[in-house]
Design a protein around this motif. Sequence first.
Motif, PDB file in Angstrom:
ATOM      1  N   GLY A   1      83.365 122.752  61.420  1.00 40.65           N
ATOM      2  CA  GLY A   1      83.754 122.313  62.756  1.00 40.65           C
ATOM      3  C   GLY A   1      83.236 120.946  63.153  1.00 40.65           C
ATOM      4  O   GLY A   1      83.584 120.443  64.230  1.00 40.65           O
TER       5      GLY A   1
ATOM      6  N   LEU B   1      82.719 116.820  63.165  1.00 38.87           N
ATOM      7  CA  LEU B   1      83.436 115.598  62.843  1.00 38.87           C
ATOM      8  C   LEU B   1      82.756 114.947  61.646  1.00 38.87           C
ATOM      9  O   LEU B   1      81.529 114.902  61.573  1.00 38.87           O
ATOM     10  CB  LEU B   1      83.403 114.627  64.024  1.00 38.87           C
ATOM     11  CG  LEU B   1      84.213 114.968  65.268  1.00 38.87           C
ATOM     12  CD1 LEU B   1      83.990 113.894  66.332  1.00 38.87           C
ATOM     13  CD2 LEU B   1      85.695 115.073  64.937  1.00 38.87           C
TER      14      LEU B   1
ATOM     15  N   GLU C   1      87.073 114.312  51.819  1.00 40.89           N
ATOM     16  CA  GLU C   1      88.189 115.255  51.804  1.00 40.89           C
ATOM     17  C   GLU C   1      88.259 115.988  50.474  1.00 40.89           C
ATOM     18  O   GLU C   1      88.517 117.198  50.429  1.00 40.89           O
ATOM     19  CB  GLU C   1      89.490 114.507  52.082  1.00 40.89           C
ATOM     20  CG  GLU C   1      89.592 113.989  53.517  1.00 40.89           C
ATOM     21  CD  GLU C   1      90.786 113.078  53.728  1.00 40.89           C
ATOM     22  OE1 GLU C   1      91.160 112.896  54.895  1.00 40.89           O
ATOM     23  OE2 GLU C   1      91.323 112.546  52.725  1.00 40.89           O
TER      24      GLU C   1
ATOM     25  N   GLN D   1      86.627 118.929  56.371  1.00 37.63           N
ATOM     26  CA  GLN D   1      87.742 118.754  57.287  1.00 37.63           C
ATOM     27  C   GLN D   1      87.300 117.872  58.457  1.00 37.63           C
ATOM     28  O   GLN D   1      86.143 117.478  58.545  1.00 37.63           O
ATOM     29  CB  GLN D   1      88.225 120.111  57.789  1.00 37.63           C
ATOM     30  CG  GLN D   1      88.731 121.015  56.663  1.00 37.63           C
ATOM     31  CD  GLN D   1      89.190 122.373  57.170  1.00 37.63           C
ATOM     32  OE1 GLN D   1      88.863 122.781  58.263  1.00 37.63           O
ATOM     33  NE2 GLN D   1      89.979 123.068  56.345  1.00 37.63           N
ATOM     34  N   ASN D   2      88.237 117.545  59.325  1.00 35.99           N
ATOM     35  CA  ASN D   2      87.955 116.680  60.476  1.00 35.99           C
ATOM     36  C   ASN D   2      87.399 115.324  60.032  1.00 35.99           C
ATOM     37  O   ASN D   2      86.519 114.755  60.678  1.00 35.99           O
ATOM     38  CB  ASN D   2      86.966 117.347  61.437  1.00 35.99           C
ATOM     39  CG  ASN D   2      87.456 118.691  61.931  1.00 35.99           C
ATOM     40  OD1 ASN D   2      88.639 118.856  62.220  1.00 35.99           O
ATOM     41  ND2 ASN D   2      86.554 119.656  62.017  1.00 35.99           N
TER      42      ASN D   2
ATOM     43  N   ARG E   1      85.956 110.547  69.990  1.00 36.05           N
ATOM     44  CA  ARG E   1      86.404 111.859  69.520  1.00 36.05           C
ATOM     45  C   ARG E   1      85.574 113.003  70.063  1.00 36.05           C
ATOM     46  O   ARG E   1      86.056 114.132  70.154  1.00 36.05           O
ATOM     47  CB  ARG E   1      86.435 111.881  67.994  1.00 36.05           C
ATOM     48  CG  ARG E   1      87.529 111.004  67.395  1.00 36.05           C
ATOM     49  CD  ARG E   1      87.431 110.918  65.888  1.00 36.05           C
ATOM     50  NE  ARG E   1      88.470 110.069  65.353  1.00 36.05           N
ATOM     51  CZ  ARG E   1      89.576 110.490  64.725  1.00 36.05           C
ATOM     52  NH1 ARG E   1      89.765 111.797  64.576  1.00 36.05           N
ATOM     53  NH2 ARG E   1      90.465 109.642  64.255  1.00 36.05           N
TER      54      ARG E   1
END
Length: 272
Positions: free
Chosen positions: A231, A233, A246, A251-252, A271
């Motif tokens: 979760g 960033l 990646e 993710q993110n 963000r």
Amino acid sequence: MDTRDRAEPDRSQRLAGRRVVVTRQTSQAGNLAVALQALGADVLIIPSIATIAPDDWGPLDQCIARLESYDFIVLTSANALKFLAERLVERRVDGVKALSKCRLCVIGSATANAASDLGLTPFLIPEAADAESLLESIRQRLGGDAAIAEKTFLIPRSSIAREVLTQGLSELGATVDAVDAYKTVVPTADPALLERLSEKAIDAITFTSPSTVNNFFLILGRDQALEALRGALVACIGPVTAKAAEEIGLQNVFCPSSYDTESLVAEILNRL
């Protein structure tokens, strides 16, 4: 009621309560950490990279002895400049001043700033801070492929550097000496810092090179790293670093359009 009497929101603390992990080595984490802390972030510095002297100074020393013979010196990081400058002080009477007679091509604002701190003015700084952009900028600045042929380039670099510049310049007919100026290693993790990772959720983590990504996973272990960053960033400087993040399963992932600390902090702020 006069609107001037209304209290303005404290925009300086927009990251208050947010935890951000910085993975730069301690000596280089300062500016990024301070900028995030100034916005109220809870910053946890967990270095996932360290730089040390190369296994053999010989190849770089040989290049230093004939520094004036190179048409260009290419610096792909502030670390490359740091180790080159320190070695120049040890090996030459004129020390760092020897670089003032050279045409320097540098990647990124951090490297350009490091050069400026030494009183050096780079010949070329590409708009994007990656090897591909530097190669293209050299081609354009010199007037095309033919102008690069028979030019000589010195690239003092990390022992695990990408070959984009070396191969690209060589294919255009240039003579390239790409030599190790330093090596990157995985630092020993502080158990107390790792313990703090589980205290609260991580809102964001910053990576500045593919090595910082891969080493973070080596330090924590894949499963623990993925769980810790669930979760969060994932803020990366440059598309090469973002791709590494990646590919390892994060993710993110994002990177700012400008590959520098200021843009990274601004994008995290936007963000979060």
